[in-house]
Design an enzyme around this catalytic site. Structure first.
Site, PDB file in Angstrom:
ATOM      1  N   GLU A  20      -0.494  -9.375  -0.642  1.00  0.00           N
ATOM      2  CA  GLU A  20      -1.915  -9.676  -0.406  1.00  0.00           C
ATOM      3  C   GLU A  20      -2.708  -9.657  -1.717  1.00  0.00           C
ATOM      4  O   GLU A  20      -3.582 -10.494  -1.937  1.00  0.00           O
ATOM      5  CB  GLU A  20      -2.486  -8.663   0.595  1.00  0.00           C
ATOM      6  CG  GLU A  20      -1.898  -8.864   1.989  1.00  0.00           C
ATOM      7  CD  GLU A  20      -2.206  -7.714   2.936  1.00  0.00           C
ATOM      8  OE1 GLU A  20      -2.073  -6.542   2.510  1.00  0.00           O
ATOM      9  OE2 GLU A  20      -2.576  -7.980   4.081  1.00  0.00           O
ATOM     10  N   GLY A  74       0.635  -5.049   0.940  1.00  0.00           N
ATOM     11  CA  GLY A  74      -0.555  -5.141   0.098  1.00  0.00           C
ATOM     12  C   GLY A  74      -0.261  -5.773  -1.257  1.00  0.00           C
ATOM     13  O   GLY A  74      -1.160  -6.341  -1.883  1.00  0.00           O
ATOM     14  N   GLU A  84       4.658  -5.081   7.173  1.00  0.00           N
ATOM     15  CA  GLU A  84       3.897  -3.990   7.804  1.00  0.00           C
ATOM     16  C   GLU A  84       4.341  -3.709   9.230  1.00  0.00           C
ATOM     17  O   GLU A  84       4.265  -2.585   9.706  1.00  0.00           O
ATOM     18  CB  GLU A  84       2.389  -4.320   7.793  1.00  0.00           C
ATOM     19  CG  GLU A  84       1.749  -4.279   6.417  1.00  0.00           C
ATOM     20  CD  GLU A  84       1.783  -5.598   5.662  1.00  0.00           C
ATOM     21  OE1 GLU A  84       2.615  -6.467   5.996  1.00  0.00           O
ATOM     22  OE2 GLU A  84       0.983  -5.748   4.727  1.00  0.00           O
ATOM     23  N   ALA A 142       0.859  -1.179   0.000  1.00  0.00           N
ATOM     24  CA  ALA A 142       0.000   0.000   0.000  1.00  0.00           C
ATOM     25  C   ALA A 142       0.896   1.229   0.000  1.00  0.00           C
ATOM     26  O   ALA A 142       2.036   1.183   0.467  1.00  0.00           O
ATOM     27  CB  ALA A 142      -0.892  -0.023   1.235  1.00  0.00           C
TER      28      ALA A 142
HETATM   29  N1  DAK Z   1       4.641   3.188  -0.737  1.00  0.00           N
HETATM   30  C1  DAK Z   1       5.052   4.344  -1.304  1.00  0.00           C
HETATM   31  N2  DAK Z   1       6.233   4.488  -1.949  1.00  0.00           N
HETATM   32  C2  DAK Z   1       7.035   3.406  -2.005  1.00  0.00           C
HETATM   33  C3  DAK Z   1       6.684   2.167  -1.437  1.00  0.00           C
HETATM   34  C4  DAK Z   1       5.407   2.077  -0.770  1.00  0.00           C
HETATM   35  N3  DAK Z   1       4.942   0.948  -0.235  1.00  0.00           N
HETATM   36  N4  DAK Z   1       7.697   1.304  -1.642  1.00  0.00           N
HETATM   37  C5  DAK Z   1       8.635   1.972  -2.336  1.00  0.00           C
HETATM   38  N5  DAK Z   1       8.252   3.241  -2.549  1.00  0.00           N
HETATM   39  C6  DAK Z   1       8.997   4.290  -3.238  1.00  0.00           C
HETATM   40  C7  DAK Z   1      10.177   4.768  -2.402  1.00  0.00           C
HETATM   41  O1  DAK Z   1       9.761   5.706  -1.440  1.00  0.00           O
HETATM   42  C8  DAK Z   1      11.075   5.362  -3.464  1.00  0.00           C
HETATM   43  O2  DAK Z   1      10.585   6.636  -3.806  1.00  0.00           O
HETATM   44  P1  DAK Z   1      11.603   7.892  -4.057  1.00  0.00           P
HETATM   45  O3  DAK Z   1      12.426   8.008  -2.826  1.00  0.00           O
HETATM   46  O4  DAK Z   1      12.428   7.453  -5.258  1.00  0.00           O
HETATM   47  O5  DAK Z   1      10.691   9.047  -4.308  1.00  0.00           O
HETATM   48  C9  DAK Z   1      10.839   4.445  -4.659  1.00  0.00           C
HETATM   49  O6  DAK Z   1       9.591   3.780  -4.422  1.00  0.00           O
HETATM   50  C10 DAK Z   1      11.921   3.389  -4.810  1.00  0.00           C
HETATM   51  O7  DAK Z   1      12.059   2.723  -3.563  1.00  0.00           O
HETATM   52  P2  DAK Z   1      13.486   2.496  -2.861  1.00  0.00           P
HETATM   53  O8  DAK Z   1      14.422   3.589  -3.176  1.00  0.00           O
HETATM   54  O9  DAK Z   1      13.204   2.200  -1.410  1.00  0.00           O
HETATM   55  O10 DAK Z   1      13.967   1.158  -3.613  1.00  0.00           O
HETATM   56  P3  DAK Z   1      14.892   0.004  -3.050  1.00  0.00           P
HETATM   57  O11 DAK Z   1      15.188  -0.872  -4.208  1.00  0.00           O
HETATM   58  O12 DAK Z   1      16.039   0.577  -2.270  1.00  0.00           O
HETATM   59  O13 DAK Z   1      13.985  -0.809  -1.994  1.00  0.00           O
HETATM   60  C11 DAK Z   1      11.946  -1.872  -1.249  1.00  0.00           C
HETATM   61  C12 DAK Z   1      12.845  -1.482  -2.476  1.00  0.00           C
HETATM   62  C13 DAK Z   1      10.661  -2.477  -1.834  1.00  0.00           C
HETATM   63  C14 DAK Z   1      12.653  -2.944  -0.418  1.00  0.00           C
HETATM   64  C15 DAK Z   1      11.670  -0.622  -0.381  1.00  0.00           C
HETATM   65  O14 DAK Z   1      11.190   0.420  -1.230  1.00  0.00           O
HETATM   66  C16 DAK Z   1      10.657  -0.857   0.691  1.00  0.00           C
HETATM   67  O15 DAK Z   1      10.954  -1.446   1.747  1.00  0.00           O
HETATM   68  N6  DAK Z   1       9.420  -0.384   0.481  1.00  0.00           N
HETATM   69  C17 DAK Z   1       8.363  -0.449   1.446  1.00  0.00           C
HETATM   70  C18 DAK Z   1       7.819  -1.858   1.479  1.00  0.00           C
HETATM   71  C19 DAK Z   1       6.746  -1.974   2.535  1.00  0.00           C
HETATM   72  O16 DAK Z   1       6.947  -1.660   3.712  1.00  0.00           O
HETATM   73  N7  DAK Z   1       5.563  -2.416   2.084  1.00  0.00           N
HETATM   74  C20 DAK Z   1       4.438  -2.573   2.968  1.00  0.00           C
HETATM   75  C21 DAK Z   1       3.610  -1.316   2.876  1.00  0.00           C
HETATM   76  S1  DAK Z   1       2.354  -1.333   4.103  1.00  0.00           S
HETATM   77  C22 DAK Z   1      -4.711  -1.553   5.794  1.00  0.00           C
HETATM   78  C23 DAK Z   1      -4.705  -2.638   4.941  1.00  0.00           C
HETATM   79  C24 DAK Z   1      -3.570  -2.994   4.228  1.00  0.00           C
HETATM   80  C25 DAK Z   1      -2.434  -2.260   4.397  1.00  0.00           C
HETATM   81  C26 DAK Z   1      -2.466  -1.190   5.228  1.00  0.00           C
HETATM   82  C27 DAK Z   1      -3.579  -0.822   5.939  1.00  0.00           C
HETATM   83  N8  DAK Z   1      -5.894  -1.169   6.575  1.00  0.00           N
HETATM   84  C28 DAK Z   1      -7.085  -2.022   6.536  1.00  0.00           C
HETATM   85  C29 DAK Z   1      -5.935   0.035   7.279  1.00  0.00           C
HETATM   86  C30 DAK Z   1      -1.274  -2.607   3.682  1.00  0.00           C
HETATM   87  C31 DAK Z   1      -0.141  -2.027   4.101  1.00  0.00           C
HETATM   88  C32 DAK Z   1       1.069  -2.142   3.359  1.00  0.00           C
HETATM   89  O17 DAK Z   1       1.149  -2.713   2.296  1.00  0.00           O
END
Ligand code: DAK
Length: 259
Positions: A113, A110, A133, A66
């Protein structure tokens, strides 16, 4: 309909392909993308010519979760009153034709998921799955704590949800999360071949098989078996059953008319 966060195309006249397209954010899933994905899936599902769909991302990311930037400022009231996730994330569950996830690169949060909401996952050898998460102070919210243990068992699901570690494609196949792993440059060919195979079968039987397998996740064994049995009986009302069996008996290729 013109889309901004996804690209759609039809392959072989029968397969609807949807590519998530927010490359700068690694296909992070925001409301616009989920609205567009839902609309595209529904349009393909309603199209008589389409027999199967593929959801894919880019080489680097199926979807990195997400959109964290979009979520960062939400309050409880925002997500609860706005029915966050339920409002537009679960359209895919209402799609009756098969949906294959072709996953390369990151499928996190997400993104993992979403892949699990598809009917099966074909993974490229660079795919990485995770539910990270917990690192953000939240928990999976789109089925990660429910579909992942059903796919890989409690121990691995707990490991992924509690430590945020990623699972590579080899481990994901071994654990049963994905159905096949193929080299990255062959992934779309493999997914397309699977989709075209499905398209050539009876659409009625394909939809019934999908419905029956999905029922196994929602019911006890006896109820599930009864559902399967009645669906099986119903197949004998189709002309495709006559065609399929006649073709076998007469050693020819079946030509299903999806009736
Ligand atoms: N959201 C927004 N931007 C993201 C992103 C994300 N999930 N993942 C990556 N980006 C963006 C980065 O901020 C970066 O942007 P700039 O800095 O270039 O502007 C760009 O994509 C490239 O990312 P990186 O520079 O970090 O690239 P790397 O190769 O170094 O790393 C990575 C790739 C995938 C390992 C890293 O980007 C990372 O850890 N990303 C976050 C992954 C993560 O934590 N995903 C889970 C998100 S939470 C809910 C229901 C469902 C959910 C939530 C609530 N409710 C019912 C309330 C679901 C939640 C989630 O999915």
């Amino acid at each position: 309909m013109a889309y901004e966060t996804i690209e759609t195309r039809v392959e072989g006249g029968k397969v609807g392909v949807i590519a998530l397209n927010r490359p700068k954010q690694l296909n992070a899933l925001n409301n616009q993308l989920m609205d567009e994905l839902g609309a595209a899936l529904k349009a393909f599902d309603a199209d008589e010519a389409i027999g199967c769909m593929i959801v894919t991302g880019s080489e680097k990311a199926f979807a990195a979760g997400a959109d964290i930037g979009a979520m960062a400022g939400y309050s409880f009231a925002d997500v609860y009153k706005g029915d966050y996730i339920t409002r537009n994330w679960e359209t895919i569950r209402t799609i009756r034709k098969p949906v294959i996830a072709a996953v390369s690169g990151f499928a996190l949060g997400g993104g993992c998921e979403l892949a699990m909401m598809c009917d099966f996952i074909i993974a490229a050898d660079n795919a990485k799955f995770g539910q990270p998460e917990i690192k953000l102070g939240i928990i999976p919210g789109a089925g990660g704590t429910q579909r992942l243990p059903r796919a890989v068992g409690k121990s691995k699901a707990m490991d992924m949800a509690l430590t945020a570690r990623m699972m590579d494609a080899t481990e994901a196949e071994r654990a049963g999360l994905v159905s096949r792993v193929v080299p990255l440059d062959k992934m779309m060919d493999e997914a397309l071949a699977a989709a075209l195979t499905i398209c050539d079968f009876s659409q009625v039987a394909v939809m019934a098989a999908k419905e029956a397998v999905n029922r196994s996740f929602e019911s006890g064994l006896a109820d599930g078996i009864m559902f399967e049995r009645r669906m099986f009986h119903a197949m004998f009302a189709t002309s495709d059953q006559k065609e399929g069996m006649d073709a076998f008996v007469n050693k020819r290729k079946a030509q299903f008319n999806h009736q």
